[in-house]
Design a protein around this motif. Structure first.
Motif, PDB file in Angstrom:
ATOM      1  N   HIS A 221       0.821  -1.205   0.000  1.00 21.34           N
ATOM      2  CA  HIS A 221       0.000   0.000   0.000  1.00 21.34           C
ATOM      3  C   HIS A 221       0.862   1.264   0.000  1.00 21.34           C
ATOM      4  N   PHE A 222       2.094   1.158   0.524  1.00 18.17           N
ATOM      5  CA  PHE A 222       2.992   2.315   0.476  1.00 18.17           C
ATOM      6  C   PHE A 222       3.518   2.535  -0.940  1.00 18.17           C
ATOM      7  N   ILE A 223       3.930   1.459  -1.609  1.00 14.36           N
ATOM      8  CA  ILE A 223       4.440   1.579  -2.980  1.00 14.36           C
ATOM      9  C   ILE A 223       3.372   2.165  -3.903  1.00 14.36           C
ATOM     10  N   LEU A 224       2.169   1.619  -3.822  1.00 15.78           N
ATOM     11  CA  LEU A 224       1.075   2.128  -4.661  1.00 15.78           C
ATOM     12  C   LEU A 224       0.719   3.556  -4.273  1.00 15.78           C
ATOM     13  N   GLY A 225       0.881   3.900  -2.996  1.00 15.45           N
ATOM     14  CA  GLY A 225       0.607   5.267  -2.550  1.00 15.45           C
ATOM     15  C   GLY A 225       1.630   6.249  -3.076  1.00 15.45           C
ATOM     16  N   ALA A 226       2.901   5.831  -3.153  1.00 16.32           N
ATOM     17  CA  ALA A 226       3.943   6.687  -3.707  1.00 16.32           C
ATOM     18  C   ALA A 226       3.650   6.975  -5.181  1.00 16.32           C
ATOM     19  N   VAL A 227       3.206   5.944  -5.908  1.00 12.95           N
ATOM     20  CA  VAL A 227       2.809   6.142  -7.314  1.00 12.95           C
ATOM     21  C   VAL A 227       1.606   7.083  -7.383  1.00 12.95           C
ATOM     22  N   ALA A 228       0.696   6.944  -6.427  1.00 12.73           N
ATOM     23  CA  ALA A 228      -0.491   7.805  -6.390  1.00 12.73           C
ATOM     24  C   ALA A 228      -0.101   9.264  -6.204  1.00 12.73           C
ATOM     25  N   ILE A 229       0.937   9.534  -5.399  1.00 15.82           N
ATOM     26  CA  ILE A 229       1.389  10.914  -5.221  1.00 15.82           C
ATOM     27  C   ILE A 229       1.991  11.459  -6.509  1.00 15.82           C
ATOM     28  N   PHE A 230       2.752  10.619  -7.226  1.00 12.56           N
ATOM     29  CA  PHE A 230       3.309  11.024  -8.523  1.00 12.56           C
ATOM     30  C   PHE A 230       2.179  11.454  -9.453  1.00 12.56           C
ATOM     31  N   VAL A 231       1.142  10.633  -9.504  1.00 13.47           N
ATOM     32  CA  VAL A 231      -0.004  10.909 -10.369  1.00 13.47           C
ATOM     33  C   VAL A 231      -0.769  12.134  -9.875  1.00 13.47           C
ATOM     34  N   TYR A 232      -1.002  12.196  -8.560  1.00  5.81           N
ATOM     35  CA  TYR A 232      -1.802  13.285  -8.008  1.00  5.81           C
ATOM     36  C   TYR A 232      -1.189  14.660  -8.275  1.00  5.81           C
ATOM     37  N   VAL A 233       0.108  14.817  -8.017  1.00  2.00           N
ATOM     38  CA  VAL A 233       0.740  16.118  -8.202  1.00  2.00           C
ATOM     39  C   VAL A 233       0.695  16.516  -9.681  1.00  2.00           C
ATOM     40  N   ILE A 415      -8.894  -0.074  -3.584  1.00  2.00           N
ATOM     41  CA  ILE A 415      -8.185  -1.355  -3.490  1.00  2.00           C
ATOM     42  C   ILE A 415      -6.732  -1.202  -3.023  1.00  2.00           C
ATOM     43  N   GLY A 416      -5.984  -0.343  -3.689  1.00  2.00           N
ATOM     44  CA  GLY A 416      -4.543  -0.258  -3.458  1.00  2.00           C
ATOM     45  C   GLY A 416      -4.128   0.208  -2.085  1.00  2.00           C
ATOM     46  N   SER A 417      -4.990   0.928  -1.375  1.00  2.00           N
ATOM     47  CA  SER A 417      -4.612   1.491  -0.076  1.00  2.00           C
ATOM     48  C   SER A 417      -4.717   0.493   1.071  1.00  2.00           C
ATOM     49  N   LYS A 418      -5.247  -0.678   0.824  1.00  2.00           N
ATOM     50  CA  LYS A 418      -5.401  -1.664   1.892  1.00  2.00           C
ATOM     51  C   LYS A 418      -4.043  -2.230   2.292  1.00  2.00           C
ATOM     52  N   ASN A 419      -3.775  -2.220   3.578  1.00  2.00           N
ATOM     53  CA  ASN A 419      -2.517  -2.772   4.090  1.00  2.00           C
ATOM     54  C   ASN A 419      -2.626  -4.298   4.166  1.00  2.00           C
ATOM     55  N   VAL A 420      -1.972  -4.947   3.222  1.00  2.00           N
ATOM     56  CA  VAL A 420      -2.020  -6.427   3.179  1.00  2.00           C
ATOM     57  C   VAL A 420      -0.760  -7.028   3.792  1.00  2.00           C
ATOM     58  N   ASN A 421       0.061  -6.184   4.421  1.00  2.00           N
ATOM     59  CA  ASN A 421       1.329  -6.644   5.010  1.00  2.00           C
ATOM     60  C   ASN A 421       1.389  -6.394   6.517  1.00  2.00           C
ATOM     61  N   LYS A 422       0.290  -6.632   7.190  1.00  2.00           N
ATOM     62  CA  LYS A 422       0.215  -6.371   8.630  1.00  2.00           C
ATOM     63  C   LYS A 422       1.078  -7.325   9.464  1.00  2.00           C
ATOM     64  N   ASP A 423       1.597  -8.356   8.814  1.00  2.00           N
ATOM     65  CA  ASP A 423       2.431  -9.323   9.538  1.00  2.00           C
ATOM     66  C   ASP A 423       3.863  -8.805   9.709  1.00  2.00           C
TER      67      ASP A 423
END
Length: 427
Positions: A221-233, A415-423
């Motif tokens: 979710h962090f990787i996809l979020g970083a891409v989201a910031i690239f797109v957003y700006v 979808i992309g913002s869900k943290n699937v790595n809580k372990d």
């Protein structure tokens, strides 16, 4: 003791919000300065926008080093370094006026971009942390974003008042703006030196940075979020930027009217951020990003498909012959109105994306923030791509770039913002 800590947090919050505004003040000098550069040095429109590009490319260069500074020296020292670099960057731009040098100005814009990257690396995680993360953290980022929008609205207006007739514009005309920027940075440096800033996860500073960065990159979710910031700006900058060119070169509207129309976009961003700040404590970042992305898609689609011949009157801030400011109406294609309203949608996206992207990162937050800032360079790259498409296929078609960008943001919210790595252990 508790009261003293609360007072310290309030001062820290105010300081971070103040610096959030300075990021916008310095960054938004680039666009109006572009017109000055085109006149003074006789360069092309593309070269005139190199100041904006240099400002954003600095994020790509300084993002990871910014994370290193934050992880190694903490929030306060990194902020002080950023402010010092900001003073140097603005001073170099000041020197470019006396030297009448285009190259010196670009160097100054690049150095100033370093400062803005460092400040962003500090203020976003700090506001999120001071708010306690979650909805409250997002709310504080929205408050900071509101002040950011106020400065974004005022900066081009101030430059416009100082410059007057663009055909005679010179860098020396905006010296007062540069004086203000350097003075405010100097004041912020003094205040921040005296203020105690909390240092989240400071006890983890001795852990190898490479391990922290690789740890942050294990979170999908962090990787996809970083891409989201690239797109957003890119979406935030490209929407009004290309609209300005469309109205003047494509539609034939005067530069003055076009400037005030596009200024309405930033004013609507201010309104949106004020609303976001007021409801941020009650409405989740995911819901806010989902709704605004969906509405933004509809507005951009309308701008692409509606006929340019359909005209509407939009309220804008304008000035008369004497320079007095007032609200009036400008007749523009309905497409422009749709794109202006996108400003209401983009207004809260930054805080929402950042909040979702760093949720649950724990000790990896500082390193992640530096990686996050690298992708802000999208504000210089995506508009350039959109402008290239506009040259090939037309301004209206170029907004498919914006549509695709907002579609990705909707995907990230749902979808992309869900943290699937809580372990993964983050303590």
């Amino acid at each position: 003791m508790v009261q003293k800590k609360q007072n310290g947090n309030i001062i820290a919050i105010i300081t971070m919000i103040f610096l959030f505004g300075m990021i916008s003040f310095v960054t938004n000098l680039a666009a109006p300065m572009g017109k000055i550069l085109i006149n003074q040095f006789g360069v092309s429109n593309a070269l005139g926008l190199f100041g904006n590009l240099a400002n954003f490319i600095a994020y790509a260069v300084m993002g990871i080093p910014g994370g290193i500074l934050l992880q190694r020296y903490g929030y306060k020292k990194t902020a002080l370094i950023a402010i010092a670099v900001g003073i140097v960057g603005v001073f170099i731009q000041y020197l470019s006026g006396g030297a009448a040098s285009f190259v010196i100005y670009l160097i100054g814009a690049f150095v100033a971009g370093f400062s803005m990257c460092l400040l962003n690396t500090v203020v976003n995680p700090m506001l999120n942390t001071l708010g306690g993360g979650g909805n409250k953290g997002n709310q504080l980022i929205q408050v900071g974003g509101s002040f950011n929008s106020i400065m974004a609205t005022l900066t081009p207006m101030l430059v416009g008042v100082l410059v007057g007739e663009v055909a005679k514009a010179n860098i020396t005309d905006v010296y007062p703006v540069l004086y203000i920027a350097m003075g405010v940075f100097a004041l912020a440096f003094v205040i921040l030196t005296l203020v105690r800033i909390p240092e989240p996860h400071a006890e983890k500073a001795s852990e190898p940075l490479g391990k922290l960065m690789s740890g942050a990159l294990k979170f999908r979710h962090f990787i996809l979020g970083a891409v989201a910031i690239f797109v957003y700006v890119g979406v935030e900058v490209g929407t009004p930027g290309i609209l300005d060119l469309w109205l003047t070169k494509g539609i034939g509207i005067s530069t003055t009217i076009s400037g005030f129309v596009c200024g309405t976009y930033w004013f609507l961003m201010l309104i949106g951020r004020l609303v976001g700040a007021s409801i941020g404590g009650k409405v989740s970042s995911k819901l806010m990003l989902t709704v605004t992305s969906a509405v933004g898609l509809i507005l951009v689609a309308l701008a692409i498909f509606l006929p340019v011949s359909s005209l509407v009157n939009v309220p804008v801030l304008q000035s008369d012959a004497a320079g007095a400011l007032s609200f009036g109406f400008a007749e523009v294609p309905v497409n422009a109105l749709c794109l202006l309203l996108v400003g209401l949608c983009t207004s809260i996206m930054w805080g929402g994306i950042f909040n979702l992207a760093v949720e649950g990162l724990g000790k990896y937050l500082a390193a992640a923030s530096g990686l996050f800032m690298v992708l802000v360079c999208g504000g210089g790259i995506l508009p350039a791509i959109q402008g290239w498409i506009a040259d090939l296929a037309g301004y209206q078609i170029s907004y498919w770039v914006i549509f695709a960008g907002i579609a990705y943001l909707l995907y990230y919210a749902l979808i992309g913002s869900k943290n699937v790595n809580k372990d993964i252990k983050v303590d």
